[in-house]
Design an enzyme around this catalytic site. Sequence first.
Site, PDB file in Angstrom:
ATOM      1  N   HIS A 267      39.476 -17.287 -28.545  1.00  0.00           N
ATOM      2  CA  HIS A 267      39.514 -16.286 -29.552  1.00  0.00           C
ATOM      3  C   HIS A 267      39.110 -16.996 -30.928  1.00  0.00           C
ATOM      4  O   HIS A 267      38.056 -17.487 -30.908  1.00  0.00           O
ATOM      5  CB  HIS A 267      41.077 -15.971 -29.917  1.00  0.00           C
ATOM      6  CG  HIS A 267      41.498 -14.547 -30.627  1.00  0.00           C
ATOM      7  ND1 HIS A 267      40.489 -13.957 -31.128  1.00  0.00           N
ATOM      8  CD2 HIS A 267      42.439 -14.376 -30.919  1.00  0.00           C
ATOM      9  CE1 HIS A 267      41.108 -13.052 -31.750  1.00  0.00           C
ATOM     10  NE2 HIS A 267      42.145 -12.883 -31.857  1.00  0.00           N
ATOM     11  N   HIS A 308      32.091 -11.314 -25.147  1.00  0.00           N
ATOM     12  CA  HIS A 308      32.833 -10.395 -25.840  1.00  0.00           C
ATOM     13  C   HIS A 308      33.684  -9.644 -25.092  1.00  0.00           C
ATOM     14  O   HIS A 308      32.948  -8.955 -24.106  1.00  0.00           O
ATOM     15  CB  HIS A 308      32.461  -9.788 -27.112  1.00  0.00           C
ATOM     16  CG  HIS A 308      33.498  -9.462 -27.941  1.00  0.00           C
ATOM     17  ND1 HIS A 308      34.398  -8.285 -28.059  1.00  0.00           N
ATOM     18  CD2 HIS A 308      34.132 -10.125 -28.876  1.00  0.00           C
ATOM     19  CE1 HIS A 308      35.129  -8.284 -28.693  1.00  0.00           C
ATOM     20  NE2 HIS A 308      35.270  -9.406 -29.522  1.00  0.00           N
ATOM     21  N   ASP A 365      31.661 -15.796 -33.748  1.00  0.00           N
ATOM     22  CA  ASP A 365      31.983 -17.030 -34.106  1.00  0.00           C
ATOM     23  C   ASP A 365      30.713 -18.055 -34.029  1.00  0.00           C
ATOM     24  O   ASP A 365      30.805 -19.158 -34.347  1.00  0.00           O
ATOM     25  CB  ASP A 365      32.802 -17.601 -33.068  1.00  0.00           C
ATOM     26  CG  ASP A 365      34.314 -16.866 -33.722  1.00  0.00           C
ATOM     27  OD1 ASP A 365      34.739 -16.880 -34.649  1.00  0.00           O
ATOM     28  OD2 ASP A 365      34.991 -16.441 -32.499  1.00  0.00           O
TER      29      ASP A 365
END
Length: 430
Positions: A267, A308, A365
């Site tokens: 995450h 994702h 990210d």
Amino acid sequence: MPNESLTITDNRTGKTYEIPIQDGTIRTMDLRQIRKDESDFGLMGYDPAFMNTASCRSAITFIDGDQGILRYRGYPVNELAEQATWMETAYLILKGELPTAAELEEWESSIKKHTFVHENLRDYLKGFRYDAHPMGVLVSTVGALSTFYPEAKEVLNPDLRRRQITRLIAKIPTLAAWAYRHSRGHPFVYPDPDLSYSANFLRMLKMNQSNYVPHPDVVRALDVLFILHADHEQNCSTNVMRSIGSSQADPYSAIAGSIAALYGPLHGGANEAVLRMLQQIGSKDKVPEFVKAVKDGSAGTRLMGFGHRVYKNYDPRAKVIKGLAEKVFAVVGRKNPLLDVALELERIALEDPYFVQRKLYPNVDFYSGLIYEALEIPVEMYTVMFAIPRTVGWLAQWEEMLTDKEQKIARPRQIYTGYDLRSYKPISSR
Ligand code: CMC
């Protein structure tokens, strides 16, 4: 019965049931009537990791994962990133509408009023070891805030709820900056209410650089990063926020749980893991070898910053961040050499059938760490940088959950796979 329905025939009994379809879903409680016989509990849904289960109705964030669309309260995230301020976006997410000038002024001043934390928290923070990870420190200090505001337990009181929301959004940058300064042995810097949210945070973080005044473009870059990370519908940490909140625990305790969920490398912890991965690869020419090792499992890691659960297309946040990185490099006057490694990794992965077939694209990210690195923010702080703005999303989702008449304490069912009844044996006969 709504216009749309599903007809189910139970082949065990030959009975047929008509189940309503609403908003493209069936209610799994409607399956309970499907029973083999009178003693049967009834049919349940089995969905580990919530792959195909909606846990709530929400009016906050819309994602279309196939098309790579992300909107807050109907506004595309890229429009907000181009035109809105961070405080305007936070207001929008929490209250549902963009503020007027007067509403924004009042909102900003109420946040500024609450940026200081109780001096005892400062002493509490000093008790951590010198090398404590700032995320661990943040989990604890945010949780500890609940002891300073016992009224926060009254989660069904809208005024008190709003007060805790303001406090949390205001105090989290202070605790985040102090967590970092503690890890460096630097003295804590108190908030400066004359500065904007992002400028104040940067100042508290970096005050040892004498007379540090953050460059306006750097402040704006941080505002944009905060906007992009503010909410993302029912992700792991938001689900934790709703789950803890559903027991009517106070929001400080619930946010501490969400920060803990965010900490994991699958995450929010991925941004830290991406930078460490790029450092490990080291140079552009080593990328093909690394990608091969990821695919055959010998790298011992996934390609961090890729993939994702919802996006099966380029993450729209990653697109904005990639452009933002170039702007930040121009302001700070140096390009991160790891950018070339990242670009090569993206180029190769986007052509490789392994990643193409699985629809694995860069996520939020992948590039954010390169910006933080250029801003000289240490790697251990990257997930903290994510937690600060996500606090707004967590709180909006928490309040929505508490005011939703359909919600109750979160309590999933299970399929029991253990032993049938057994009798206790004394230790002497085992
Ligand atoms: N590198 C290599 N293979 C991957 C990756 C990756 N990053 N992500 C998924 N796969 C493969 C996976 O091995 C599986 O292959 P197979 O079908 O052969 O078993 C397939 O793709 C589907 O993966 P999954 O684990 O079923 O997908 P998921 O929806 O459960 O996981 C994810 C989503 C984000 C946890 C995962 O893609 C991942 O671990 N990515 C790397 C960590 C990361 O970047 N996380 C940040 C997510 S975005 C921000 C946030 O949530 O905070």
